[in-house]
Design a protein around this motif. Structure first.
Motif, short mmCIF file in Angstrom:
data_model
loop_
_atom_site.label_atom_id
_atom_site.label_comp_id
_atom_site.label_asym_id
_atom_site.label_seq_id
_atom_site.Cartn_x
_atom_site.Cartn_y
_atom_site.Cartn_z
N LYS A 139 0.83 -1.22 0.00
CA LYS A 139 0.00 0.00 0.00
C LYS A 139 0.86 1.26 0.00
O LYS A 139 0.36 2.38 0.12
CB LYS A 139 -0.93 0.01 1.22
N GLY A 140 2.18 1.07 -0.05
CA GLY A 140 3.08 2.23 -0.15
C GLY A 140 3.56 2.75 1.19
O GLY A 140 4.18 3.82 1.27
N LEU A 141 3.29 2.00 2.27
CA LEU A 141 3.72 2.46 3.59
C LEU A 141 5.16 2.02 3.87
O LEU A 141 5.60 0.96 3.42
CB LEU A 141 2.80 1.89 4.67
N LYS A 142 5.88 2.84 4.60
CA LYS A 142 7.22 2.46 5.08
C LYS A 142 7.04 1.50 6.26
O LYS A 142 5.94 1.41 6.83
CB LYS A 142 7.98 3.71 5.55
N ILE A 143 8.16 0.88 6.64
CA ILE A 143 8.10 -0.16 7.67
C ILE A 143 9.16 0.08 8.74
O ILE A 143 10.34 0.31 8.43
CB ILE A 143 8.43 -1.55 7.06
N THR A 144 8.72 -0.02 9.99
CA THR A 144 9.67 -0.01 11.10
C THR A 144 9.19 -1.05 12.11
O THR A 144 8.02 -1.44 12.11
CB THR A 144 9.81 1.42 11.68
N ALA A 145 10.09 -1.55 12.93
CA ALA A 145 9.69 -2.57 13.92
C ALA A 145 10.62 -2.50 15.12
O ALA A 145 11.83 -2.33 14.96
CB ALA A 145 9.74 -3.96 13.31
N HIS A 146 10.03 -2.64 16.32
CA HIS A 146 10.86 -2.82 17.51
C HIS A 146 11.52 -4.19 17.39
O HIS A 146 10.84 -5.20 17.16
CB HIS A 146 10.01 -2.81 18.78
N ALA A 147 12.82 -4.22 17.55
CA ALA A 147 13.53 -5.50 17.49
C ALA A 147 14.85 -5.37 18.24
O ALA A 147 15.54 -4.35 18.12
CB ALA A 147 13.80 -5.91 16.04
N GLY A 148 15.15 -6.39 19.05
CA GLY A 148 16.41 -6.36 19.79
C GLY A 148 16.38 -5.42 20.98
O GLY A 148 17.42 -4.98 21.45
N ARG A 172 13.72 0.88 9.01
CA ARG A 172 14.58 1.13 10.17
C ARG A 172 14.18 0.20 11.31
O ARG A 172 13.12 -0.42 11.27
CB ARG A 172 14.60 2.61 10.58
N ILE A 173 15.07 0.15 12.30
CA ILE A 173 14.87 -0.74 13.46
C ILE A 173 14.69 0.13 14.70
O ILE A 173 15.50 1.04 14.95
CB ILE A 173 16.14 -1.62 13.67
N ASP A 174 13.66 -0.15 15.47
CA ASP A 174 13.46 0.55 16.74
C ASP A 174 14.22 -0.19 17.85
O ASP A 174 14.02 -1.40 18.03
CB ASP A 174 11.96 0.65 17.05
#
Ligand code: ADE
Ligand code: ZN
Length: 348
Positions: A201-210, A229-231
Motif C-alpha cells: 500500500k506504499g507504507l514504510k516499515i519499522t519494527a521494535h527488534a532487539g 529502520r529498526i526501533d
C-alpha cells in the motif's frame, strides 16, 4: 540552564544549550507514552474514568519497572483515560510543546490504534485528534510530523490486518507501520503477511527488534518485514555479522537511552552502548520512546548519554544527522535540515 523537573543530568550550560539548539528529529516516540500524570488526572476527571491512583505523586511512584512487560501493563492502563478526539489532540499538543522546547524540528509519532479501538474508541477519533494537533504544531512551532501506525505484537496477525483495514481511509496521512508491545515470544515472523500488505500500500516499515528480543528478531525484521529502520536494536550488538549487515545497509537504529535504563535493557546508563554503536558505524539516533514514563523528553536523552558516556558535540551532532537521514521526510527536506545542523554546529 533549562532543565525539566525530571532532568538529573547536569551539564555545563554551553553543552546544554548546544543540545537544545541542535536541530533534531525524533523518530521513536509513542504518543500514548507522552501522557504525563497531570494530563492523565485531568482526562480521568473530564471523562469520568476511574484510575487506580490517588495523586500525581502516586502515579510517578508506580513508575518503577524491572522489564518491558511491567511498563506495558501500566502504560495500557494509563491510556484508558483517552476517550474522545479532543483527548488525542490535547495529548499530542502537550508532546509538541515539549518537543519544540527541546529543539525538535520533525517528529514521527507512533500510535497504537488497537489500544483504543479495543475499548470502543473509533479509529477516526484517534487519528483525527492526532492529525489536528499535527497541523497546529506545524502552524505554531514549524514542527513537521508524520504518523506511524503500530501493531500490537501480543495480539494476532488477523487483528493487525483488521487495524490496517480500519486505516484505509487515512492511508495518505500515515507514513509507516510499526510493531511494538511485548517482544519476547512475538517475533517479527508472526506479522510477515500484514507487513507485506502494508508495504504494497506504499507504507514504510519499522519494527521494535532487539530491545529485549534476541538478535534473531532483528534478522527477521530485516529479512521478513523488509524494515526501513529498526526501533532500539540494542541486542544486535551481540551478533558481529548482524552489525556488519546493519552498517552495510545503513540501517537507522532508533535508540532510546532513558527507556533502556528504566526498562533494565542496560543496568546503568554508564554502560549504555550508544557511543559503541557510533564507533561501529551504525546509524544510531537518540529518542525518548515513552517520555512521560521514562523521565525525560528527547533533549534529556541527549543529556543523559552526554553525561553518562561523555559523548562529544560531534557525536551528538552525528546522532542528529542520523535522525534526519533516517526519517521518512522527502530528500529535499532532509537536505534542508542537514544544512541547518551544519550551520548550527560551528556557531555553537
Ligand atoms: N510500546 C510503548 N513503548 C514500547 C517499547 N519501549 N517497547 C515495546 N513496545 C512499546
Ligand atoms: Zn518504543
Amino acid at each position: 540552564m533549562t532543565m525539566t523537573a525530571a532532568s538529573t543530568f547536569v551539564l555545563p550550560a554551553d553543552l546544554d544549550a548546544f543540545i537544545v539548539g541542535l536541530p533534531k528529529a525524533e523518530l521513536h516516540l509513542h504518543i500514548e507514552g507522552s501522557l504525563e500524570p497531570e494530563l492523565m488526572f485531568a482526562l480521568a476527571a473530564r471523562n469520568s474514568v476511574a484510575i487506580p491512583y490517588a495523586s500525581v505523586e502516586d502515579v510517578r511512584a508506580a513508575y518503577a519497572f524491572s522489564n518491558l512487560q511491567d511498563f506495558l501493563d501500566i502504560y495500557y492502563a494509563g491510556a484508558s483515560v483517552l476517550l474522545v478526539r479532543q483527548d488525542f489532540h490535547d495529548l499530542a499538543m502537550a508532546y509538541f510543546e515539549r518537543a519544540h522546547a527541546d529543539g525538535v524540528r520533525h517528529a514521527e509519532l507512533m500510535f497504537d490504534p488497537q489500544t483504543h479501538t479495543d475499548r470502543g474508541v473509533p479509529f477516526a477519533d484517534v487519528i483525527e485528534g492526532l492529525l489536528s494537533a499535527m497541523a497546529e504544531a506545524e502552524a505554531r512551532f514549524g514542527i513537521t510530523s508524520a504518523l506511524i501506525l503500530s501493531f500490537l505484537r501480543h495480539l494476532s496477525e488477523e487483528a493487525a490486518f483488521e487495524t490496517l483495514a480500519m486505516a484505509e481511509p487515512w492511508l495518505d496521512r500515515i507514513a509507516a507501520v510499526g510493531l511494538d508491545s511485548s517482544e519476547v515470544g512475538h517475533p517479527p515472523a508472526k506479522f510477515e503477511r500484514v507487513f507485506a500488505a502494508a508495504r504494497a500500500k506504499g507504507l514504510k516499515i519499522t519494527a521494535h527488534a532487539g530491545e529485549e528480543g534476541p538478535p534473531a528478531y532483528v534478522h527477521e525484521a530485516l529479512d521478513l518485514l523488509n524494515v526501513d529502520r529498526i526501533d532500539h536494536g540494542n541486542r544486535a550488538l551481540e551478533d558481529e555479522a548482524l552489525v556488519a549487515r546493519l552498517v552495510a545497509e545503513e540501517m537507522t537504529l532508533t535508540v532510546c537511552p532513558l527507556s533502556n535504563h528504566k526498562l533494565c535493557v542496560v543496568d546503568d546508563l554508564a554502560d549504555h552502548p550508544l557511543d559503541r554503536m557510533l564507533a561501529l558505524g551504525l546509524k544510531a539516533t537518540i529518542n525518548s520512546d515513552d517520555p512521560a514514563y521514562f523521565g525525560g523528553y528527547v533533549a534529556d536523552n541527549y543529556r543523559a548519554v552526554a553525561a553518562a558516556r561523555g559523548l562529544s558535540r560531534e557525536a551528538l551532532a552525528t546522532c542528529a544527522r542520523h535522525s534526519f537521514t533516517g526519517s521518512f521526510l522527502p530528500e529535499a527536506a532532509v537536505a534542508k535540515h542537514l544544512a541547518a545542523i551544519e550551520a548550527f554546529v560551528p556557531e555553537s
